[in-house]
Every structure is written in structure tokens, then in C-alpha cells.
Design an enzyme around this catalytic site. Sequence first.
Site, PDB file in Angstrom:
ATOM      1  CE  LYS A 171       3.017  -2.357  -4.544  1.00  0.00           C
ATOM      2  NZ  LYS A 171       2.763  -2.046  -3.134  1.00  0.00           N
ATOM      3  N   GLY A 172       0.526   1.948  -7.343  1.00  0.00           N
ATOM      4  CA  GLY A 172      -0.407   2.161  -8.445  1.00  0.00           C
ATOM      5  C   GLY A 172      -0.208   3.515  -9.094  1.00  0.00           C
ATOM      6  CE  LYS A 173       1.001  10.611  -7.673  1.00  0.00           C
ATOM      7  NZ  LYS A 173       0.821  11.821  -6.921  1.00  0.00           N
ATOM      8  CG  ASN A 208      -2.834 -10.529  -2.848  1.00  0.00           C
ATOM      9  OD1 ASN A 208      -2.707 -10.273  -4.041  1.00  0.00           O
ATOM     10  ND2 ASN A 208      -1.902 -11.135  -2.155  1.00  0.00           N
ATOM     11  CB  THR A 226      -8.020  -5.535  -1.482  1.00  0.00           C
ATOM     12  OG1 THR A 226      -7.074  -5.136  -2.455  1.00  0.00           O
ATOM     13  CG2 THR A 226      -8.572  -6.903  -1.840  1.00  0.00           C
ATOM     14  CD  GLN A 282       0.661  -8.676  -2.640  1.00  0.00           C
ATOM     15  OE1 GLN A 282       1.435  -9.350  -3.291  1.00  0.00           O
ATOM     16  NE2 GLN A 282      -0.560  -8.429  -3.048  1.00  0.00           N
ATOM     17  CG  ASP A 335      -0.292  14.922   0.671  1.00  0.00           C
ATOM     18  OD1 ASP A 335       0.427  14.033   0.197  1.00  0.00           O
ATOM     19  OD2 ASP A 335      -1.521  14.814   0.780  1.00  0.00           O
ATOM     20  CG  ASP A 381      -1.772  -1.220   1.322  1.00  0.00           C
ATOM     21  OD1 ASP A 381      -2.269  -1.667   0.280  1.00  0.00           O
ATOM     22  OD2 ASP A 381      -1.906  -1.750   2.436  1.00  0.00           O
ATOM     23  N   GLY A 415      -4.365  -3.935  -4.338  1.00  0.00           N
ATOM     24  CA  GLY A 415      -5.395  -2.973  -4.695  1.00  0.00           C
ATOM     25  C   GLY A 415      -4.717  -1.672  -5.037  1.00  0.00           C
ATOM     26  CG  HIS A 416      -1.984  -1.198  -7.594  1.00  0.00           C
ATOM     27  ND1 HIS A 416      -1.180  -1.762  -8.544  1.00  0.00           N
ATOM     28  CD2 HIS A 416      -1.460  -1.545  -6.407  1.00  0.00           C
ATOM     29  CE1 HIS A 416      -0.212  -2.433  -7.942  1.00  0.00           C
ATOM     30  NE2 HIS A 416      -0.371  -2.315  -6.647  1.00  0.00           N
ATOM     31  CB  THR A 417      -6.486   3.753  -5.199  1.00  0.00           C
ATOM     32  OG1 THR A 417      -6.868   2.686  -4.342  1.00  0.00           O
ATOM     33  CG2 THR A 417      -7.629   4.725  -5.376  1.00  0.00           C
TER      34      THR A 417
HETATM   35  P1  IMP Z   1      -2.902 -12.725   1.498  1.00  0.00           P
HETATM   36  O1  IMP Z   1      -1.946 -12.165   0.509  1.00  0.00           O
HETATM   37  O2  IMP Z   1      -4.336 -12.410   1.188  1.00  0.00           O
HETATM   38  O3  IMP Z   1      -2.667 -14.177   1.792  1.00  0.00           O
HETATM   39  O4  IMP Z   1      -2.644 -11.961   2.914  1.00  0.00           O
HETATM   40  C1  IMP Z   1      -1.444 -12.148   3.667  1.00  0.00           C
HETATM   41  C2  IMP Z   1      -1.018 -10.845   4.312  1.00  0.00           C
HETATM   42  O5  IMP Z   1      -0.606  -9.922   3.305  1.00  0.00           O
HETATM   43  C3  IMP Z   1      -2.119 -10.128   5.106  1.00  0.00           C
HETATM   44  O6  IMP Z   1      -1.525  -9.459   6.202  1.00  0.00           O
HETATM   45  C4  IMP Z   1      -2.651  -9.106   4.128  1.00  0.00           C
HETATM   46  O7  IMP Z   1      -3.253  -8.003   4.767  1.00  0.00           O
HETATM   47  C5  IMP Z   1      -1.356  -8.708   3.424  1.00  0.00           C
HETATM   48  N1  IMP Z   1      -1.570  -8.197   2.060  1.00  0.00           N
HETATM   49  C6  IMP Z   1      -1.855  -8.909   0.960  1.00  0.00           C
HETATM   50  N2  IMP Z   1      -1.950  -8.100  -0.111  1.00  0.00           N
HETATM   51  C7  IMP Z   1      -1.702  -6.863   0.340  1.00  0.00           C
HETATM   52  C8  IMP Z   1      -1.621  -5.584  -0.313  1.00  0.00           C
HETATM   53  O8  IMP Z   1      -1.770  -5.439  -1.534  1.00  0.00           O
HETATM   54  N3  IMP Z   1      -1.327  -4.532   0.492  1.00  0.00           N
HETATM   55  C9  IMP Z   1      -1.117  -4.670   1.808  1.00  0.00           C
HETATM   56  N4  IMP Z   1      -1.172  -5.819   2.452  1.00  0.00           N
HETATM   57  C10 IMP Z   1      -1.453  -6.920   1.722  1.00  0.00           C
END
Ligand code: IMP
Length: 430
Positions: free
Chosen positions: A16-18, A38, A300, A224, A333, A13, A40-42
Amino acid sequence: MRNVVAVGVQWGDEGKGKIVDILSASADIIVRFQGGANAGHTIVAEGRKVILHLIPSGILHENTRCIIANGVVLDPEVLEQEIKELKNLGFLKDDKKLMVSALTHLIMPYHKKLDSLREGAAQKKIGTTGRGIGPAYEDRAARTGIRVIDLLDRKTFSEKVKENLKVKNFLIGRLYKDRPMKHREIVAAYAPYRTLLKKHVADVPSFLAKCIKEEKKILFEGAQGTYLDVDHGTYPYVTSSNTLSGNACCGSGVSPRVIEHVLGICKAYTTRVGEGPFPTELSGEIGEIMRERGGEYGATTGRPRRCGWFDVPLVKRAVMLNGIDSLALMKLDVLDDFETIPICVKYRIGNKVSSEVPVSLAAFTAAEPVYEEMPGWKMSTKGAREIHQLPPQAIAYVRRLEELVGARIAIISTGPERDSTIVLQNPFDL
Ligand code: IMP
């Protein structure tokens, strides 16, 4: 530089998306090489907010080709939704723009089910996103996974689903006492995805090799972050793939020799979702303020993110692990109104002080931050596009971080919009 990898250097988080969206303007091809829905890029583009979980953020640019490579675990239901949403918004006019590797593993309904059943039953929860990521990577390693190429062949797909269900339904029914899943229903639900994926499937390594020969510019987009890496992160509180820059190669089928620049994406503070150690976490009012100002809720899952000050040992180690050449510092900011801004420079663990991230999870869980304080700037940096628009205290903060982590900050982000960005050096221009 022609081939750049962009990875998160904290717990995901980072924004990276931006950055990928901005750099995509300079790239010909964008490749996602690990993770799945898993992520989520806004992205805010032309006043429209788009959240992408699977499709590379570069899809919003007219002239880029986007690739979902073999290292990704692909949920075809999410893919279908994202394609539909992008088309509704006027993006992705040409199907050829999006390529999916034939070798990419599919997320199956039983992966999602097992992910949530396991989390529900666990004493020590990981806090997964519930998207089936772990179970899908387990099947890949167990060599029982189902890949895009398998889905394209009706008979192979049906047989593989049948084989898998023998084991999955045993777990679902006997261990978790839930309703077993039906072969017929899964095969029927996935039939439309065969038609969809036929439009996008490709031999990605061969395509990338051709692009490299033609000196095209390739951006490898990580998902991630470093400390969610299955080996180098805060195991077991991690995701199930390698999130480090090195995996850009195995996850897409290119040689390490072609990577010319590694860009680390880093928040001006730290956040984490899910469970696991987080030394600089702020549990009180300051953490709340940071969360509200930064809009720190998962793209996500919508879960509130845990927030804390910048952690130097963590980012410094990430610079080493990924071979970071330069950093993009995001969300500066969000710190605009703080009187002072602490930076964690070391940890106190028991009666020892160390500037290294300990290898042991127990030691890292016990680590208390040792802070150095910087004066805040107490004025808005929102929307700044040039370094001279920043107050001197903000510049001092940026310079101090550079010095402490040992990497150049080449991009500074001052808001969610594309143009709220100070680009000191675009890695593709080097
Ligand atoms: P999983 O990838 O859904 O198996 O989750 C494993 C861990 O990675 C958890 O703590 C999730 O919150 C974290 N996680 C997975 N994808 C992201 C992401 O894109 N951003 C932040 N945390 C993530």
C-alpha cells in the site's frame, strides 16, 4: 474521481505504501484512518528508502496535506521519531503539512507493556507487533482511553493517567508479576509530546468537510489488510481495528457518500505475518524462494513473512467486502522465475469443495487449496512500465486473476521503485 480509499485485500503488507506514494502525486490530502505503528510502509523515493509506520506515505510529496485521523491509535514516540527522520531527509519542511485529529487515541507506555506481557503469557499467541495496538483500542471501547485533546491539557492528562494506572498496574503487578509503571515517569515522558502535538492538532472532520466542498482530491490510506479486520478477518488472529474501506468514514469523520472509488491493493501471491490460518502457505523451498525474492520480512518487526500462492476465494470476498472498483497487483516480478504458477481457485474442506471463504475459523484452518496452474514466464519483468513490456504468460496471469476475482487490475507493480509501475488507470483520472 475525487475521493479514493486504498485498502489491502489480503493479510497486510500488500504494498500500500508504494501505491499511496504514487497516487499522492494526484491527491491534495492523504488520510490515515485506522491502525497505528503496527503498519510499516516501505517507500523508495529518489533513491532513498523510507519506512513509515504512522505518518501517511503521501508526506513525501511537496504539495499534499497528510492527516492522522481519529481512527488511528497514535504512539507519540514513533511520531516524534518519524518527524525527525523525515526532516533529516529534507521532507516535511512545513509543520502545517501534517495534521493530527484532536480525537485520536494515544498509545501509552502501559499499552505496549501489556501487549508484550499478554503475548508472552498466552498459550495461543496472536503474534502481535507488540506496539500496544490491541490494549489501546480496548481502552477506546472501554471509554478510558486518552486522546490527543486530553494530552494538550496538563491536568486532565495527569488525572487520566492516574486513573488508568490503578487498573493497569493491578494487571501488570498482580497478574503478570512485572514491575508496576510510575505516574510521574509517564507524565514527564509525555510532556514534550504536548509541545509537538500542539503544532499539528486539528479539527479534522471540519477540515475535511471544507476540502470536500472545495472539491479537493482526498486519498484515504488503509493499513493492514482485509483479513486482519477485527470483524471480517480471521478472528482472533486479527488486528483490533476495522481495516475495511467502510472504516475510512468513521475513522476520519466523513460521510460514506463522499467515497467515489475503492482501490484494492493485492500481491501477485499471498503473505501473512503472525499466527492464523493461511490455506496456500508454502512451508518448503518454494516458500523460501518467494520470501527471499520478495524481501518478505516485516517492515515493523523484521519477522519473516509466511508466503504462498495467490488465493482467489480470499481476494474475491475482499472485493465484495470493500466494494473494490479496481485493483493494484503488486510484486509481479517476484514470480519471474517459476516454471508454473498455481492459483488457488477453491478449497477442499473435509470431503466438500467450495469456492467460498468459510465463516468458521476451524473450517478455514482445515481448508486445503485446489489449484489451477498457469505457465510461468521465466524472464524478467522487473522495472516494466508498459503492459506491452510484459511477456504474454505474465499478461495471461494478470487477466486470469482479473477474471477469477471479478475486478479490474488497473495498476501492476514490477519493482519497489516508484517508476517500476504499469498504471493502466489512475483512479483519480476517472
Ligand atoms: P497487532 O495489530 O499488533 O495487534 O497484531 C495483530 C495481528 O495483525 C498480528 O498477526 C500482526 O502480525 C498483524 N499485523 C498488524 N499490523 C500489520 C501490518 O501492517 N501488516 C501485516 N500484518 C500486521
